[in-house]
Structure formats: C-alpha cells, structure tokens
Design a protein around this motif. Structure first.
Motif, short mmCIF file in Angstrom:
data_model
loop_
_atom_site.label_atom_id
_atom_site.label_comp_id
_atom_site.label_asym_id
_atom_site.label_seq_id
_atom_site.Cartn_x
_atom_site.Cartn_y
_atom_site.Cartn_z
N LYS B 2 0.83 -1.19 0.00
CA LYS B 2 0.00 0.00 0.00
C LYS B 2 0.87 1.24 0.00
N SER B 3 0.41 2.25 -0.64
CA SER B 3 1.17 3.49 -0.60
C SER B 3 0.20 4.66 -0.65
N ARG B 18 -3.12 6.42 -4.43
CA ARG B 18 -3.07 5.09 -3.83
C ARG B 18 -2.62 4.11 -4.90
N GLU B 20 -1.57 0.04 -5.31
CA GLU B 20 -1.56 -1.26 -4.63
C GLU B 20 -1.36 -2.39 -5.62
N ARG B 22 -2.17 -6.36 -6.02
CA ARG B 22 -3.15 -7.27 -5.42
C ARG B 22 -2.89 -8.71 -5.88
N GLU B 77 6.35 -1.33 -7.34
CA GLU B 77 5.60 -0.33 -6.56
C GLU B 77 6.22 1.06 -6.73
N LEU B 99 -4.53 0.06 -9.17
CA LEU B 99 -4.47 -1.31 -8.63
C LEU B 99 -3.97 -2.22 -9.73
#
Lengths: 78, 165
Positions: B2-3, B18, B20, B22, B77, B99
């Motif tokens: 997460k960021s 955001r 992420e 997954r 990321e 995402l």
C-alpha cells in the motif's frame, strides 16, 4: 558491503536458472561486466532491460558497492 | 503493498495517490465505487476517468487459458508511484488510484485499474492515458500465458490500437 546483488526476472530468470545471485564488487565494475559474469556473453542483448537499485538505466553505467542490478526482458503488464 | 501520499497538485491543493499490488482477484468497478464512498474524493472533482484492463481469452491468435503475472517486488511499486507523481505534476488531478494484479489470473478477471479525478475531463482523461501507457511500457511486470501447447512468455505489449498491431 562489498558485493553486487544480481536479480533476474521472467524469461531471463528461467534461462539463467536462478532468480538472484551475487558477486564481489571491484572498482570500475560495469553493468556489462555483471552480465558477462552471469551469462558468459560479451554484450548485453539489445532488447534486455536493466535496472540498478530499482531504477531503469540505459547504456553501461559503472556500479557502486552494494548496488542491486536486475536484468529482465521487455515488460508486459497492464 | 500500500502506498498513500499527499503532495500539492498543479492547483496547489493536496492530491492523494493510492497504488496497490493485489495477489487476489478484485472487481475494478467495485473498487472505484468503494474509493469514492470512502471519502477519498475531493468535492471539487467534476471528472472521473477510469481505465480497466481485463484478461482476454485469446492473444496472438491463440486461446489463452490463464496466466501468471510476475513482478519485481520493490521496483514495481516504486515505478508505479513515480508514474503517478509525474501525472500529478503534468495535469491538475486531485486523486489517483492504481491497482494491479500479480500472480495467477483467470480469464475475465481484472488485471489493472487506473482511475483519476480532476476538476475537468481533459486533465482526468489525459492523466489516465499517460499512466496506463507508461505502466504498459515501463513498469516491471511480465505475463506468462497458458495455451494449449503449454506455457509461453508474452514478448511485448501491443500499441493499444487493433489497427496498429
């Protein structure tokens, strides 16, 4: 930390038979030297992508102690 | 992974990002709805632009059964966050949500969601396009497809237009 950490991903990982490795650092060591050490090839293949410390790099930069070098094929996410 | 980070956008207002990865399936449409409902969206956003990438059952003329998405933990990321920061610097976006799936993916599952919010449509649409194109061409992900003869690595992403493939 007098080593260079080396990572391989995707097709390159399979061809190299390992996901990561390490070699001793020496002054003047370049990305192409690491690829030669890992693969036996004199030159880095044209399509290969290289990252140093998780940043894309172009050309054949010189490395520092503790650097992480990654070799991988063109990306295909999304 | 997460960021979350806040920094000034071109309009001088704080923007939220955001990003992420997954490992499990997600419903991209539901994610957008939940993100809006969570209060993450500024009341000033008059435009929402959404791109959703979903796994096809064919590629390069062959049926694809499923695939695996490999990534470079840490760099992936970092790279996605960098793309979002660049988009935020170029366009007046208020919020960015990205995402991306990793691991084993089945046909019909969502692979990627890029959503941006801005006061006006131009900034939102352009920022979304910029993020997905950079992600497709520079973010460290690699697809390996399962086809009838076995598995194969996908060599490259397409240009994005059928006519140019």
């Amino acid at each position: 930390m007098s080593i260079i950490k080396v990572k391989f991903f995707a097709r390159i990982r399979e061809e190299m038979g390992r996901a990561e490795d390490q070699l001793d650092f020496r002054h003047g060591l370049k990305v192409s030297d690491v690829w030669n050490w890992a693969s036996g090839d004199d030159e880095i293949p044209e399509a290969m992508l290289v990252a140093v410390n998780m940043e894309h790099v172009k050309g054949d930069p010189e490395l520092k102690e503790g650097d992480e070098v990654a070799f991988f094929p063109p990306v295909t996410g999304g | 992974m997460k960021s979350l980070s806040s920094r000034p956008s071109r309009e001088g207002e704080p923007a939220v990002m955001r990003v992420e990865l997954r490992p499990a399936p997600f419903d991209a449409v539901a994610e957008v709805r939940d993100y809006r409902a969570s209060g993450g969206i500024s009341g000033k956003s008059g435009a929402t632009s959404i791109f959703i990438g979903t796994m096809r059952d064919f590629n390069e003329g062959e049926e694809v059964r499923n695939m695996t998405l490999e990534h470079y933990p840490g760099m992936t990321e970092k790279h996605l966050e960098e793309i979002c920061k660049q988009a935020e610097n170029r366009w007046a976006v208020h919020d960015i949500l990205v995402l991306h799936r990793t691991g084993d993916i089945e046909v019909g599952e969502d692979i990627v969601l890029v959503a941006t919010w801005a006061a006006h449509r131009g900034d939102a649409i352009d920022a979304t396009r910029f993020i997905i194109e950079d992600l497709k061409h520079r973010a460290p992900f690699w697809k390996k497809e399962a086809v009838s003869e076995g598995e194969r690595w996908v060599d490259r992403n397409t240009s994005g237009y059928l006519s140019a493939d």
